[in-house]
Design a protein around this motif. Structure first.
Motif, PDB file in Angstrom:
ATOM      1  N   PHE A  12       0.823  -1.216   0.000  1.00 31.11           N
ATOM      2  CA  PHE A  12       0.000   0.000   0.000  1.00 31.11           C
ATOM      3  C   PHE A  12       0.856   1.265   0.000  1.00 31.11           C
ATOM      4  O   PHE A  12       0.794   2.105   0.888  1.00 31.11           O
ATOM      5  N   ASN A  13       1.696   1.342  -1.026  1.00 31.40           N
ATOM      6  CA  ASN A  13       2.423   2.556  -1.360  1.00 31.40           C
ATOM      7  C   ASN A  13       2.186   2.832  -2.848  1.00 31.40           C
ATOM      8  O   ASN A  13       1.179   2.381  -3.414  1.00 31.40           O
ATOM      9  N   HIS A  14       3.083   3.546  -3.491  1.00 33.95           N
ATOM     10  CA  HIS A  14       2.962   3.833  -4.925  1.00 33.95           C
ATOM     11  C   HIS A  14       4.230   3.399  -5.643  1.00 33.95           C
ATOM     12  O   HIS A  14       4.714   4.084  -6.550  1.00 33.95           O
ATOM     13  N   LEU A  15       4.765   2.251  -5.239  1.00 35.40           N
ATOM     14  CA  LEU A  15       6.001   1.757  -5.822  1.00 35.40           C
ATOM     15  C   LEU A  15       5.753   1.204  -7.216  1.00 35.40           C
ATOM     16  O   LEU A  15       4.662   0.684  -7.516  1.00 35.40           O
ATOM     17  N   ASP A  16       6.781   1.247  -8.055  1.00 31.07           N
ATOM     18  CA  ASP A  16       6.656   0.673  -9.398  1.00 31.07           C
ATOM     19  C   ASP A  16       7.991   0.055  -9.791  1.00 31.07           C
ATOM     20  O   ASP A  16       8.964   0.075  -9.044  1.00 31.07           O
ATOM     21  N   GLY A  17       8.007  -0.526 -10.972  1.00 30.58           N
ATOM     22  CA  GLY A  17       9.217  -1.131 -11.491  1.00 30.58           C
ATOM     23  C   GLY A  17       9.379  -2.573 -11.062  1.00 30.58           C
ATOM     24  O   GLY A  17       8.478  -3.199 -10.484  1.00 30.58           O
ATOM     25  N   GLU A  18      10.544  -3.102 -11.351  1.00 26.62           N
ATOM     26  CA  GLU A  18      10.797  -4.528 -11.154  1.00 26.62           C
ATOM     27  C   GLU A  18      11.157  -4.834  -9.706  1.00 26.62           C
ATOM     28  O   GLU A  18      11.964  -4.136  -9.080  1.00 26.62           O
ATOM     29  N   VAL A  19      10.552  -5.907  -9.196  1.00 26.17           N
ATOM     30  CA  VAL A  19      10.893  -6.407  -7.863  1.00 26.17           C
ATOM     31  C   VAL A  19      12.178  -7.221  -7.974  1.00 26.17           C
ATOM     32  O   VAL A  19      12.274  -8.112  -8.814  1.00 26.17           O
ATOM     33  N   PRO A  20      13.185  -6.948  -7.162  1.00 26.10           N
ATOM     34  CA  PRO A  20      14.422  -7.739  -7.228  1.00 26.10           C
ATOM     35  C   PRO A  20      14.141  -9.223  -7.003  1.00 26.10           C
ATOM     36  O   PRO A  20      13.175  -9.599  -6.314  1.00 26.10           O
ATOM     37  N   SER A  21      14.974 -10.061  -7.565  1.00 28.70           N
ATOM     38  CA  SER A  21      14.764 -11.510  -7.443  1.00 28.70           C
ATOM     39  C   SER A  21      15.980 -12.229  -6.897  1.00 28.70           C
ATOM     40  O   SER A  21      15.959 -13.450  -6.743  1.00 28.70           O
ATOM     41  N   GLN A  22      17.031 -11.498  -6.570  1.00 31.00           N
ATOM     42  CA  GLN A  22      18.241 -12.126  -6.055  1.00 31.00           C
ATOM     43  C   GLN A  22      18.327 -11.932  -4.533  1.00 31.00           C
ATOM     44  O   GLN A  22      17.550 -11.211  -3.928  1.00 31.00           O
ATOM     45  N   GLY A  23      19.309 -12.592  -3.928  1.00 32.46           N
ATOM     46  CA  GLY A  23      19.530 -12.452  -2.491  1.00 32.46           C
ATOM     47  C   GLY A  23      18.325 -12.913  -1.698  1.00 32.46           C
ATOM     48  O   GLY A  23      17.732 -13.956  -1.981  1.00 32.46           O
ATOM     49  N   VAL A  24      17.936 -12.126  -0.709  1.00 25.63           N
ATOM     50  CA  VAL A  24      16.827 -12.531   0.151  1.00 25.63           C
ATOM     51  C   VAL A  24      15.511 -12.605  -0.614  1.00 25.63           C
ATOM     52  O   VAL A  24      14.583 -13.289  -0.188  1.00 25.63           O
ATOM     53  N   PHE A  25      15.415 -11.921  -1.729  1.00 29.06           N
ATOM     54  CA  PHE A  25      14.170 -11.938  -2.496  1.00 29.06           C
ATOM     55  C   PHE A  25      13.938 -13.281  -3.184  1.00 29.06           C
ATOM     56  O   PHE A  25      12.840 -13.551  -3.650  1.00 29.06           O
ATOM     57  N   SER A  26      14.963 -14.130  -3.210  1.00 26.14           N
ATOM     58  CA  SER A  26      14.821 -15.403  -3.912  1.00 26.14           C
ATOM     59  C   SER A  26      14.120 -16.473  -3.083  1.00 26.14           C
ATOM     60  O   SER A  26      13.597 -17.445  -3.620  1.00 26.14           O
ATOM     61  N   ASN A  27      14.089 -16.299  -1.747  1.00 29.68           N
ATOM     62  CA  ASN A  27      13.469 -17.351  -0.936  1.00 29.68           C
ATOM     63  C   ASN A  27      12.743 -16.833   0.296  1.00 29.68           C
ATOM     64  O   ASN A  27      12.290 -17.611   1.118  1.00 29.68           O
ATOM     65  N   LEU A  43       0.449  -0.893  -7.502  1.00 23.62           N
ATOM     66  CA  LEU A  43      -0.034  -1.351  -8.806  1.00 23.62           C
ATOM     67  C   LEU A  43       1.038  -1.326  -9.877  1.00 23.62           C
ATOM     68  O   LEU A  43       0.857  -1.927 -10.937  1.00 23.62           O
ATOM     69  N   GLY A  44       2.148  -0.672  -9.644  1.00 24.93           N
ATOM     70  CA  GLY A  44       3.158  -0.564 -10.683  1.00 24.93           C
ATOM     71  C   GLY A  44       4.264  -1.591 -10.598  1.00 24.93           C
ATOM     72  O   GLY A  44       5.212  -1.540 -11.384  1.00 24.93           O
ATOM     73  N   LEU A  45       4.194  -2.526  -9.653  1.00 22.33           N
ATOM     74  CA  LEU A  45       5.266  -3.509  -9.504  1.00 22.33           C
ATOM     75  C   LEU A  45       5.109  -4.661 -10.482  1.00 22.33           C
ATOM     76  O   LEU A  45       3.993  -5.057 -10.836  1.00 22.33           O
ATOM     77  N   CYS A  46       6.246  -5.250 -10.857  1.00 26.62           N
ATOM     78  CA  CYS A  46       6.232  -6.392 -11.765  1.00 26.62           C
ATOM     79  C   CYS A  46       7.471  -7.229 -11.519  1.00 26.62           C
ATOM     80  O   CYS A  46       8.384  -6.837 -10.787  1.00 26.62           O
ATOM     81  N   PRO A  93       7.486  -6.042 -19.160  1.00 32.54           N
ATOM     82  CA  PRO A  93       7.651  -5.273 -20.395  1.00 32.54           C
ATOM     83  C   PRO A  93       7.372  -3.809 -20.081  1.00 32.54           C
ATOM     84  O   PRO A  93       6.711  -3.491 -19.089  1.00 32.54           O
ATOM     85  N   PRO A  94       7.828  -2.904 -20.890  1.00 35.99           N
ATOM     86  CA  PRO A  94       7.674  -1.473 -20.560  1.00 35.99           C
ATOM     87  C   PRO A  94       6.244  -1.058 -20.307  1.00 35.99           C
ATOM     88  O   PRO A  94       5.995  -0.168 -19.484  1.00 35.99           O
ATOM     89  N   GLU A  95       5.300  -1.697 -21.050  1.00 31.37           N
ATOM     90  CA  GLU A  95       3.927  -1.247 -20.906  1.00 31.37           C
ATOM     91  C   GLU A  95       3.147  -2.002 -19.847  1.00 31.37           C
ATOM     92  O   GLU A  95       2.002  -1.665 -19.556  1.00 31.37           O
ATOM     93  N   ALA A  96       3.757  -3.093 -19.241  1.00 34.34           N
ATOM     94  CA  ALA A  96       2.980  -3.945 -18.339  1.00 34.34           C
ATOM     95  C   ALA A  96       3.005  -3.393 -16.924  1.00 34.34           C
ATOM     96  O   ALA A  96       3.988  -2.856 -16.449  1.00 34.34           O
ATOM     97  N   MET A  97       1.886  -3.544 -16.284  1.00 44.74           N
ATOM     98  CA  MET A  97       1.805  -3.159 -14.878  1.00 44.74           C
ATOM     99  C   MET A  97       1.031  -4.241 -14.155  1.00 44.74           C
ATOM    100  O   MET A  97      -0.026  -4.668 -14.600  1.00 44.74           O
ATOM    101  N   GLY A  98       1.584  -4.734 -13.066  1.00 41.27           N
ATOM    102  CA  GLY A  98       0.949  -5.853 -12.382  1.00 41.27           C
ATOM    103  C   GLY A  98       0.155  -5.412 -11.189  1.00 41.27           C
ATOM    104  O   GLY A  98       0.056  -4.240 -10.869  1.00 41.27           O
ATOM    105  N   ASN A  99      -0.419  -6.397 -10.565  1.00 41.27           N
ATOM    106  CA  ASN A  99      -1.259  -6.129  -9.398  1.00 41.27           C
ATOM    107  C   ASN A  99      -1.041  -7.236  -8.384  1.00 41.27           C
ATOM    108  O   ASN A  99      -1.255  -8.405  -8.692  1.00 41.27           O
ATOM    109  N   GLY A 100      -0.543  -6.877  -7.214  1.00 43.09           N
ATOM    110  CA  GLY A 100      -0.323  -7.894  -6.198  1.00 43.09           C
ATOM    111  C   GLY A 100      -1.613  -8.481  -5.695  1.00 43.09           C
ATOM    112  O   GLY A 100      -2.692  -7.963  -5.941  1.00 43.09           O
TER     113      GLY A 100
END
Length: 652
Positions: A586-601, A611-614, A626-633
């Protein structure tokens, strides 16, 4: 002389006391040595207690065949007790306590038939207490406490008709207490505490008229005290039965043990009302805490009136029972020498008697977890020797009196979970020794006083959460350089977070959630490298998450949810190797969520409402980037844990 020089040579150090041990002087004049008057140049005493000696005890010690006293206590000897000591048939006192000796009791010691006292306490001895000890018929004192002896107390000890003292505390002994020990009429001291003994106390012990100290605390004993308890114990001064499973009521006949000074019956299952007569004993220490004792009427509290005649009373522990009704006003007449008054965790109601302020000798006052109402007496400031004041979990109301500032020796102040209102008194600035203070869960108002943040002695907890404080967080918060835990959650605070927080280098937990703080998150927070918990949830913080947060390698819990944060999740977060919970929902974050390190497990990770995270790991079920895609948790917001709950014991 050769034997003594061999003893000296066997040591791994040569302290000054042994400098005179040389061939140029008569060895009978050497420090620590005494010789027989009848048998010239025969050593009868070797006493080198507390001389810093180190090494093993040389077997040549067995050549001192006229030795009566061997005292090497409070040194640094290690290894085993040499079997050659068994050759010392004249030895009367073997004192080797407070060393680092190990192994079992050597069987050759049974040949020391003249032994009157054996003290091997505070070593690392193991094995069972051998039955042959019961054959040393001259023994008056057996001190084997603070070792690792196992097995049972041998019944052969019943044969020691001259025994006056036996201390076996802090071992691993089990089984029952031998009934025959209670028939040794010369016994004055019996200490069997801190073992694994079970069964009942044999009735023979309640008839030992010579007994001065009887301790079986911290065992697994059960049973009741006989109705005539105390009738045959005219010399008993110290009775320690605490931390067992004794039941039943306390007999009124206990008053007949008129020499009682230390009475500890705590942590058992005693029930019923206290006989008023117990107050006539006038002990110095009376511990009845953690039982099921009760009081409901003024008559049930009559024992307190009797206690007012006890000028030697230093400790009164009634906590964790079922005492109810109102605290009698007679408490005001207890001895001014009383140091500890523990009444916590009962069902006591009504006002705190004003006269409690007469107890000017108190160093600790515990009234926590009761049903006290009304205001805290303003005279509380007269108790200027107090080091700990526990008022938490009651129904107290009104303002905190400014006289609290007179308690300049205070180390701990606990007022949480009451109904106190108004501002914190500025006089708290006088508490220059305080290490922990909790004012949470009250109705306190006004701005946070700068004075409390200047208390640089605060080192454990400062908790101001769950109140109605307004205004900003003072920049003086940076003065709390020793503090480990700061909780100011759930207030009405606003404004910018001060950058001075970076000075709080000892801070482990910082909880500022559920306020109205605004502006950006200061990157200087990252300089608090010891930080493990950071909770800024449910504020109105904006801007980006500082990239520098990734430098906080010790962070375990990070909650920035329910703010107005924007931008990307910093890739540096991947370096937070100890992170187990991350809530950015419940913020206004966007862009790619990291997938390495602690984010991997990491399983405890929450991004809902951004709404802007992917991207990220597949378990997050976020769309690709993709540049135009926006996801929804999709995941629900994770409920915040309590910051410290009941982590504090109500004692200092």
């Amino acid at each position: 002389m050769d034997t003594l020089l061999a003893f000296k040579a066997s040591l791994s150090n040569q302290p000054d006391v042994l400098a005179a041990w040389n061939t140029t002087t008569d060895f009978c004049s050497w420090p620590g040595i005494s010789c027989s008057l009848k048998h010239k140049h025969r050593v009868t005493v070797l006493n080198l207690t507390s001389e810093g000696l180190a090494g093993t005890i040389t077997p040549s010690i067995g050549n001192l065949t006229f030795l009566k006293i061997l005292d090497l206590s409070q040194n640094n000897f290690h290894g085993q007790i040499p079997s050659s000591i068994g050759r010392l048939s004249r030895l009367q006192y073997l004192h080797l306590p407070k060393n680092s000796l190990h192994g079992e009791l050597n069987a050759n010691l049974k040949n020391c038939t003249s032994l009157k006292g054996i003290n091997l306490s505070s070593n690392q001895l193991t094995g069972e207490i051998p039955a042959w000890v019961g054959g040393l018929s001259s023994l008056k004192s057996i001190m084997l406490m603070k070792n690792n002896f196992t097995g049972i107390i041998p019944a052969s000890l019943n044969n020691l008709s001259a025994l006056q003292e036996i201390a076996l505390t802090f071992n691993q002994l089990e089984g029952s207490i031998p009934e025959g020990l209670g028939k040794i009429t010369s016994l004055k001291l019996i200490e069997l505490g801190a073992n694994h003994l079970s069964g009942i106390i044999p009735t023979t012990f309640f008839n030992l008229s010579s007994l001065i100290t009887f301790s079986v605390a911290q065992n697994k004993l059960h049973g009741t005290l006989p109705y005539d308890f105390g009738n045959h114990l005219p010399n008993l001064k110290n009775l320690l039965l605490d931390s067992n499973s004794f039941t039943g009521s306390l007999p009124a006949s206990i008053v007949n043990a008129t020499e009682m000074y230390e009475l500890d019956l705590g942590s058992n299952n005693f029930t019923g009302r206290l006989p008023p007569e117990i107050g006539m004993l006038c002990p110095g220490l009376l511990v009845l805490g953690t039982n099921q004792l009760m009081a409901a009427t003024d008559q049930d509290w009559e024992f307190m009136t009797f206690l007012t005649n006890c000028t030697d009373l230093r400790i009164l522990d009634l906590r964790r029972n079922m005492f109810g009704g109102t605290l009698p006003s007679s408490v005001a007449n207890l001895s001014t020498q009383l140091q500890l008054l523990w009444l916590g965790y009962n069902e006591i109601s009504g006002r705190i008697p004003f006269g409690i302020c007469n107890l000017v000798g108190l160093s600790e006052l515990q009234l926590y977890i009761n049903q006290f109402t009304g205001a805290l007496p303003d005279c509380i400031g007269r108790l200027n020797l107090l080091e700990a004041l526990h008022l938490n979990d009651n129904l107290l109301t009104g303002f905190l009196p400014s006289s609290l500032g007179n308690l300049t020796r205070l180390l701990g102040l606990f007022t949480y979970s009451n109904k106190f209102e108004g501002p914190l008194p500025t006089s708290l600035r006088n508490l220059q020794e305080i290490t922990v203070a909790s004012f949470s869960d009250n109705k306190l108002t006004g701005p946070l006083p700068k004075e409390i943040f200047n208390l640089s002695s605060l080192s454990y907890i400062l908790d101001l959460s769950d109140n109605f404080f307004v205004g900003s967080l003072p920049s003086e918060v940076g003065s709390l350089t020793k503090l480990a835990n700061l909780y100011i959650s759930q207030n009405n605070l606003s404004g910018m977070l001060p950058s001075e927080q970076r000075n709080c280098q000892s801070l482990r937990a910082l909880w500022l959630d559920h306020n109205s703080f605004s502006g950006s998150i200061p990157s200087s927070i990252s300089k608090m490298r010891g930080l493990e918990e950071l909770n800024l949830a449910k504020n109105t913080l904006s801007g980006v998450i500082p990239q520098e947060f990734g430098l906080m390698g010790g962070i375990k819990y990070l909650n920035l949810s329910h703010n107005n944060l924007s931008g990307h999740i910093p890739e540096s977060f991947q370096n937070m190797s100890l992170l187990f919970l991350l809530d950015l929902s419940f913020n206004h974050l966007d862009g790619e969520v990291p997938s390495q390190g602690v984010f991997s497990n990491m399983s405890e990770i929450f991004f809902d409402g951004n709404l802007g995270l992917c991207g990220g790991i597949s378990e997050l079920h976020l769309p690709p980037c993709p540049p135009e895609a926006m996801g929804n948790g999709y995941r629900n917001h994770h409920a915040r844990p309590k910051p410290w709950g009941m982590a504090i014991e109500n004692t200092i």
